[in-house]
Scaffold this motif. Structure first.
Motif, PDB file in Angstrom:
ATOM      1  N   ASP A  35     -65.203 -78.060  22.296  1.00 53.41           N
ATOM      2  CA  ASP A  35     -65.282 -76.624  22.545  1.00 53.41           C
ATOM      3  C   ASP A  35     -64.761 -76.335  23.938  1.00 53.41           C
ATOM      4  O   ASP A  35     -65.161 -76.986  24.915  1.00 53.41           O
ATOM      5  CB  ASP A  35     -66.725 -76.134  22.437  1.00 53.41           C
ATOM      6  CG  ASP A  35     -67.236 -76.122  21.008  1.00 53.41           C
ATOM      7  OD1 ASP A  35     -66.417 -76.140  20.071  1.00 53.41           O
ATOM      8  OD2 ASP A  35     -68.467 -76.078  20.829  1.00 53.41           O
ATOM      9  N   THR A  36     -63.860 -75.346  24.033  1.00 54.68           N
ATOM     10  CA  THR A  36     -63.263 -74.953  25.310  1.00 54.68           C
ATOM     11  C   THR A  36     -63.395 -73.450  25.495  1.00 54.68           C
ATOM     12  O   THR A  36     -63.544 -72.701  24.520  1.00 54.68           O
ATOM     13  CB  THR A  36     -61.772 -75.334  25.367  1.00 54.68           C
ATOM     14  OG1 THR A  36     -61.064 -74.590  24.367  1.00 54.68           O
ATOM     15  CG2 THR A  36     -61.559 -76.815  25.142  1.00 54.68           C
ATOM     16  N   THR A  37     -63.332 -73.017  26.746  1.00 58.00           N
ATOM     17  CA  THR A  37     -63.241 -71.602  27.061  1.00 58.00           C
ATOM     18  C   THR A  37     -62.154 -71.431  28.117  1.00 58.00           C
ATOM     19  O   THR A  37     -61.689 -72.409  28.701  1.00 58.00           O
ATOM     20  CB  THR A  37     -64.572 -71.023  27.596  1.00 58.00           C
ATOM     21  OG1 THR A  37     -64.951 -71.736  28.779  1.00 58.00           O
ATOM     22  CG2 THR A  37     -65.676 -71.120  26.550  1.00 58.00           C
ATOM     23  N   VAL A  90     -65.879 -69.735  21.438  1.00 57.06           N
ATOM     24  CA  VAL A  90     -65.096 -70.775  22.088  1.00 57.06           C
ATOM     25  C   VAL A  90     -63.775 -70.940  21.340  1.00 57.06           C
ATOM     26  O   VAL A  90     -63.612 -70.431  20.235  1.00 57.06           O
ATOM     27  CB  VAL A  90     -65.841 -72.140  22.089  1.00 57.06           C
ATOM     28  CG1 VAL A  90     -67.104 -72.083  22.911  1.00 57.06           C
ATOM     29  CG2 VAL A  90     -66.146 -72.597  20.672  1.00 57.06           C
ATOM     30  N   ASP A  91     -62.854 -71.657  21.957  1.00 50.68           N
ATOM     31  CA  ASP A  91     -61.695 -72.187  21.231  1.00 50.68           C
ATOM     32  C   ASP A  91     -62.122 -73.598  20.840  1.00 50.68           C
ATOM     33  O   ASP A  91     -62.379 -74.442  21.707  1.00 50.68           O
ATOM     34  CB  ASP A  91     -60.445 -72.204  22.126  1.00 50.68           C
ATOM     35  CG  ASP A  91     -59.896 -70.802  22.351  1.00 50.68           C
ATOM     36  OD1 ASP A  91     -59.741 -70.050  21.348  1.00 50.68           O
ATOM     37  OD2 ASP A  91     -59.627 -70.448  23.505  1.00 50.68           O
ATOM     38  N   ARG A  92     -62.261 -73.835  19.536  1.00 48.74           N
ATOM     39  CA  ARG A  92     -62.787 -75.110  19.031  1.00 48.74           C
ATOM     40  C   ARG A  92     -61.690 -75.917  18.382  1.00 48.74           C
ATOM     41  O   ARG A  92     -60.925 -75.417  17.565  1.00 48.74           O
ATOM     42  CB  ARG A  92     -63.907 -74.854  18.021  1.00 48.74           C
ATOM     43  CG  ARG A  92     -64.487 -76.136  17.425  1.00 48.74           C
ATOM     44  CD  ARG A  92     -65.755 -75.865  16.655  1.00 48.74           C
ATOM     45  NE  ARG A  92     -66.774 -75.490  17.641  1.00 48.74           N
ATOM     46  CZ  ARG A  92     -67.802 -74.674  17.361  1.00 48.74           C
ATOM     47  NH1 ARG A  92     -67.951 -74.158  16.176  1.00 48.74           N
ATOM     48  NH2 ARG A  92     -68.679 -74.391  18.312  1.00 48.74           N
ATOM     49  N   GLU A  98     -61.685 -72.475  15.546  1.00 48.11           N
ATOM     50  CA  GLU A  98     -62.316 -71.262  16.049  1.00 48.11           C
ATOM     51  C   GLU A  98     -61.508 -70.776  17.240  1.00 48.11           C
ATOM     52  O   GLU A  98     -60.936 -71.577  17.979  1.00 48.11           O
ATOM     53  CB  GLU A  98     -63.762 -71.562  16.468  1.00 48.11           C
ATOM     54  CG  GLU A  98     -64.604 -70.343  16.751  1.00 48.11           C
ATOM     55  CD  GLU A  98     -66.076 -70.688  16.958  1.00 48.11           C
ATOM     56  OE1 GLU A  98     -66.677 -70.021  17.824  1.00 48.11           O
ATOM     57  OE2 GLU A  98     -66.612 -71.574  16.285  1.00 48.11           O
TER      58      GLU A  98
END
Length: 154
Positions: free
Chosen positions: A95-97, A146-148, A138
């Motif tokens: 998971d990133t933001t 998040v960008d998953r 995502e």
């Protein structure tokens, strides 16, 4: 010795990076650009783990987020904030933001984080010595928190 920018240093703007993305998309089309940016990201991720001395280390998955975030997050190159790395079955989920790929995009945009996902992908493969298939599941642009990225072993 590699040329160093004396006045401006190592960093440039998100605006300029996004101009590269849209220019390549205009030239190669979205699918061709996605291949190029994912591959470029993978190469960057592999370089990051080599530079960190983590190549082939097979570090525990639960320790990867802190190591990767230090390299590409707020205290590193600012590509993205790595929030978590975990196993879900055989898969590794990241998971990133604040991904550079999502920056400046309108809500609902179909933009994918190809370069960022590629960088994480290359880092995971470099650390583990495994080969994965990666996909973004995502996006903050489409209602996600998040960008998953989900990486399945091959």
């Amino acid at each position: 010795m590699a040329y160093q920018r004396k006045e401006l240093g190592d960093f440039s703007s998100v605006v300029c990076f996004k101009a590269v993305i849209t220019g390549v998309e205009d030239t190669l089309g979205p699918d061709g650009a996605a291949v190029v940016f994912t591959r470029a990201g993978k190469m960057r991720g592999q370089t990051v783990v080599k530079d960190l001395g983590l190549a082939g280390s097979n570090m525990p998955v639960e320790d990867m987020a802190a190591a990767l975030d230090k390299a590409v997050g707020k205290d590193g190159t600012r590509l993205a904030a790595i929030k978590s790395v975990r196993r879900e079955g055989d898969n590794i989920v990241v998971d990133t933001t604040d991904t550079v790929c999502s920056a400046g995009e309108e809500e609902g945009s179909d933009r994918q984080c190809t370069f960022t996902m590629g960088a994480v992908w290359g880092a995971l493969e470099g650390i583990t010595g495994q080969t994965f298939l990666g996909e973004q599941t995502e996006s903050v642009l489409r209602g996600g928190q998040v960008d998953r990225f989900v990486f399945s072993p091959l």
